[in-house]
Design an enzyme around this catalytic site. Sequence first.
Site, PDB file in Angstrom:
ATOM      1  N   ARG A  79       0.817  -1.213   0.000  1.00  0.00           N
ATOM      2  CA  ARG A  79       0.000   0.000   0.000  1.00  0.00           C
ATOM      3  C   ARG A  79       0.855   1.270   0.000  1.00  0.00           C
ATOM      4  O   ARG A  79       0.473   2.306  -0.529  1.00  0.00           O
ATOM      5  CB  ARG A  79      -0.897  -0.027   1.242  1.00  0.00           C
ATOM      6  CG  ARG A  79      -1.918   1.061   1.283  1.00  0.00           C
ATOM      7  CD  ARG A  79      -2.802   0.917   2.502  1.00  0.00           C
ATOM      8  NE  ARG A  79      -3.883   1.896   2.461  1.00  0.00           N
ATOM      9  CZ  ARG A  79      -4.322   2.531   3.526  1.00  0.00           C
ATOM     10  NH1 ARG A  79      -3.816   2.285   4.713  1.00  0.00           N
ATOM     11  NH2 ARG A  79      -5.289   3.416   3.418  1.00  0.00           N
ATOM     12  N   HIS A  83       0.324   4.769  -2.033  1.00  0.00           N
ATOM     13  CA  HIS A  83       0.191   6.089  -1.404  1.00  0.00           C
ATOM     14  C   HIS A  83       1.268   7.044  -1.872  1.00  0.00           C
ATOM     15  O   HIS A  83       1.010   8.220  -2.118  1.00  0.00           O
ATOM     16  CB  HIS A  83       0.254   5.960   0.121  1.00  0.00           C
ATOM     17  CG  HIS A  83      -1.055   5.603   0.724  1.00  0.00           C
ATOM     18  ND1 HIS A  83      -1.448   6.020   1.965  1.00  0.00           N
ATOM     19  CD2 HIS A  83      -2.076   4.866   0.243  1.00  0.00           C
ATOM     20  CE1 HIS A  83      -2.665   5.565   2.231  1.00  0.00           C
ATOM     21  NE2 HIS A  83      -3.051   4.853   1.210  1.00  0.00           N
TER      22      HIS A  83
HETATM   23  C1  HEM Z   1      -8.870   2.488  -5.630  1.00  0.00           C
HETATM   24  C2  HEM Z   1      -8.785   3.275  -4.602  1.00  0.00           C
HETATM   25  C3  HEM Z   1      -8.406   2.804  -3.236  1.00  0.00           C
HETATM   26  C4  HEM Z   1      -9.036   3.137  -2.087  1.00  0.00           C
HETATM   27  C5  HEM Z   1     -10.215   4.053  -1.944  1.00  0.00           C
HETATM   28  C6  HEM Z   1      -8.364   2.444  -1.017  1.00  0.00           C
HETATM   29  C7  HEM Z   1      -8.700   2.553   0.314  1.00  0.00           C
HETATM   30  C8  HEM Z   1      -8.145   1.806   1.330  1.00  0.00           C
HETATM   31  C9  HEM Z   1      -8.534   1.886   2.714  1.00  0.00           C
HETATM   32  C10 HEM Z   1      -9.578   2.838   3.271  1.00  0.00           C
HETATM   33  C11 HEM Z   1      -7.819   0.964   3.401  1.00  0.00           C
HETATM   34  C12 HEM Z   1      -7.930   0.616   4.868  1.00  0.00           C
HETATM   35  C13 HEM Z   1      -7.233   1.591   5.755  1.00  0.00           C
HETATM   36  C14 HEM Z   1      -7.576   1.304   7.184  1.00  0.00           C
HETATM   37  O1  HEM Z   1      -8.717   1.584   7.567  1.00  0.00           O
HETATM   38  O2  HEM Z   1      -6.747   0.759   7.922  1.00  0.00           O
HETATM   39  C15 HEM Z   1      -6.972   0.295   2.455  1.00  0.00           C
HETATM   40  C16 HEM Z   1      -6.097  -0.701   2.774  1.00  0.00           C
HETATM   41  C17 HEM Z   1      -5.238  -1.284   1.867  1.00  0.00           C
HETATM   42  N1  HEM Z   1      -5.084  -0.933   0.546  1.00  0.00           N
HETATM   43 FE1  HEM Z   1      -6.260   0.316  -0.496  1.00  0.00          FE
HETATM   44  N2  HEM Z   1      -7.350   1.699  -1.534  1.00  0.00           N
HETATM   45  C18 HEM Z   1      -7.330   1.884  -2.882  1.00  0.00           C
HETATM   46  C19 HEM Z   1      -6.427   1.349  -3.767  1.00  0.00           C
HETATM   47  C20 HEM Z   1      -5.389   0.519  -3.413  1.00  0.00           C
HETATM   48  C21 HEM Z   1      -4.324   0.101  -4.294  1.00  0.00           C
HETATM   49  C22 HEM Z   1      -4.140   0.579  -5.732  1.00  0.00           C
HETATM   50  C23 HEM Z   1      -3.540  -0.738  -3.584  1.00  0.00           C
HETATM   51  C24 HEM Z   1      -2.282  -1.452  -4.012  1.00  0.00           C
HETATM   52  C25 HEM Z   1      -2.080  -1.905  -5.225  1.00  0.00           C
HETATM   53  C26 HEM Z   1      -4.108  -0.859  -2.268  1.00  0.00           C
HETATM   54  C27 HEM Z   1      -3.629  -1.672  -1.268  1.00  0.00           C
HETATM   55  C28 HEM Z   1      -4.120  -1.737   0.015  1.00  0.00           C
HETATM   56  C29 HEM Z   1      -3.655  -2.676   1.010  1.00  0.00           C
HETATM   57  C30 HEM Z   1      -2.625  -3.778   0.793  1.00  0.00           C
HETATM   58  C31 HEM Z   1      -4.342  -2.390   2.187  1.00  0.00           C
HETATM   59  C32 HEM Z   1      -4.188  -3.082   3.540  1.00  0.00           C
HETATM   60  C33 HEM Z   1      -3.189  -2.337   4.392  1.00  0.00           C
HETATM   61  C34 HEM Z   1      -2.868  -2.997   5.723  1.00  0.00           C
HETATM   62  O3  HEM Z   1      -3.116  -4.192   5.919  1.00  0.00           O
HETATM   63  O4  HEM Z   1      -2.322  -2.304   6.588  1.00  0.00           O
HETATM   64  N3  HEM Z   1      -5.213  -0.066  -2.188  1.00  0.00           N
HETATM   65  N4  HEM Z   1      -7.177   0.844   1.204  1.00  0.00           N
END
Ligand code: HEM
Length: 340
Positions: A79, A83
């Site tokens: 992630r 970001h």
């Molecule tokens: C398309 C738009 C996206 C939105 C709106 C979004 C939003 C989010 C949100 C809100 C979380 C959870 C944060 C939390 O509450 O702890 C999250 C987690 C995550 N996102 Fe996304 N995300 C997006 C795209 C992506 C992309 C492009 C990737 C990577 C290729 C990605 C990888 C991840 C991963 C791996 C997590 C888990 C993080 C953890 O375990 O700490 N996301 N995302």
Amino acid sequence: MHVSKTSDELAHDRGMLSAERSTDLSTLIFLAFASDLANGQGLKVGFYEQTCPNVEAIVKKTIDQVISVAPTLAAPLLRMHFHDCFVRGCEGSVLLNSPTKQAEKDAIPNLSLRGFQIIDKVKTRVEKECPGVVSCADIVALVARDVTAAIKGPYWEVETGRRDGTVSILIEALTNLLPPFANITTLKSGFKRRGLSVKDLVVLSGGHTIGISHCSSFNNRLYNFTGKGDTDPTLDPNYIARLKMTCKPGDQNSIVEMDPGSFKTFDEDYFKLVSKRRGLFQSDAALLDDSETKTYVKLHTTTHGTTFFKDFGVSMVKMGRIGVLTGMAGEIRKVCTKVN
Ligand code: HEM
Ligand SMILES: *[C@@H]1O[C@H](CO)[C@@H](O)[C@H](O)[C@H]1NC(C)=O
Ligand SMILES: *[C@@H]1O[C@H](CO)[C@@H](O)[C@H](O)[C@H]1NC(C)=O
Ligand SMILES: CC(=O)N[C@H]1CO[C@H](CO)[C@@H](O)[C@@H]1O
């Protein structure tokens, strides 16, 4: 040079935070940056072949060690590259510390951004071998690939040659990161503005096959979707019941697995979940609202030997080109948390 803000600006930022869910944050998202189109000029696979031939081996070895003892760090490290790239371009600004807590790192959406110490660990090892050569932005990109491969996900060739930026501003993280309540229109235009396609959107959303989320990112869907104490009708009611067991009303801190049961393994299950109306965020559910993204989701629930793994690598390379600094621009940071 970090950009410091006055207390007035700070108060404004905080106001924005609380208003974020009710007002239209995405308008701000579009106003923020017009220049970070993907181009990737100056990047190439093996950029450090002459200047630091072992860099990729060092990164891989370190990451394999880390993931073998702490597999849940794969998700935040994947992630992190996302970001980094979506705020100011892939130039390592996500890593910068601000003495006054005004850097991207300090923004609310980073709530779950963990693993900064792993980037530092990799950087320290790389610096030992080739001081002042490899950028932090490239380390973030290589780490994202290696953590994915380490949890049985795809492998792709990472283009390198990025240089590090010198500015990190909290408000840019707030305005440039897509919120979990983004609809399909906002998602598509947010990706397009960065040179990424509708296909890239659905493919990269598959990153949610791993990791965790705080209840705060989707609590509105469970308890107060339109302000009338209702639930999100696009979310499977059985799943709502299950999520409510962990996420109580107003709960900001509890966490759930985004792909329950296999949140540590990179697989295609994300698309099965979305298809069953069990995507955790509105942004996940929104992938059923566009014919192209919907077709992709459905395809990956029925066929065997799908293209998701290959597609993911292709889209990650494209993402890694967003707004990069190359050539003489920027710098090679000595320490990833600080500008030189
Ligand atoms: C398309 C738009 C996206 C939105 C709106 C979004 C939003 C989010 C949100 C809100 C979380 C959870 C944060 C939390 O509450 O702890 C999250 C987690 C995550 N996102 Fe996304 N995300 C997006 C795209 C992506 C992309 C492009 C990737 C990577 C290729 C990605 C990888 C991840 C991963 C791996 C997590 C888990 C993080 C953890 O375990 O700490 N996301 N995302
Ligand atoms: C999507 O969200 C944006 C920003 O919140 C809003 O302006 C727009 O009307 C929404 N579009 C649809 C189709 O709901
Ligand atoms: C639900 O949202 C409405 C409108 O924002 C608010 O007035 C109400 O207090 C909320 N209810 C709960 C239980 O949070
Ligand atoms: C607001 C917030 O939670 N900021 C966090 C961002 O990430 C850094 C590093 O993990 C934390 O120290 C901050 O508290």
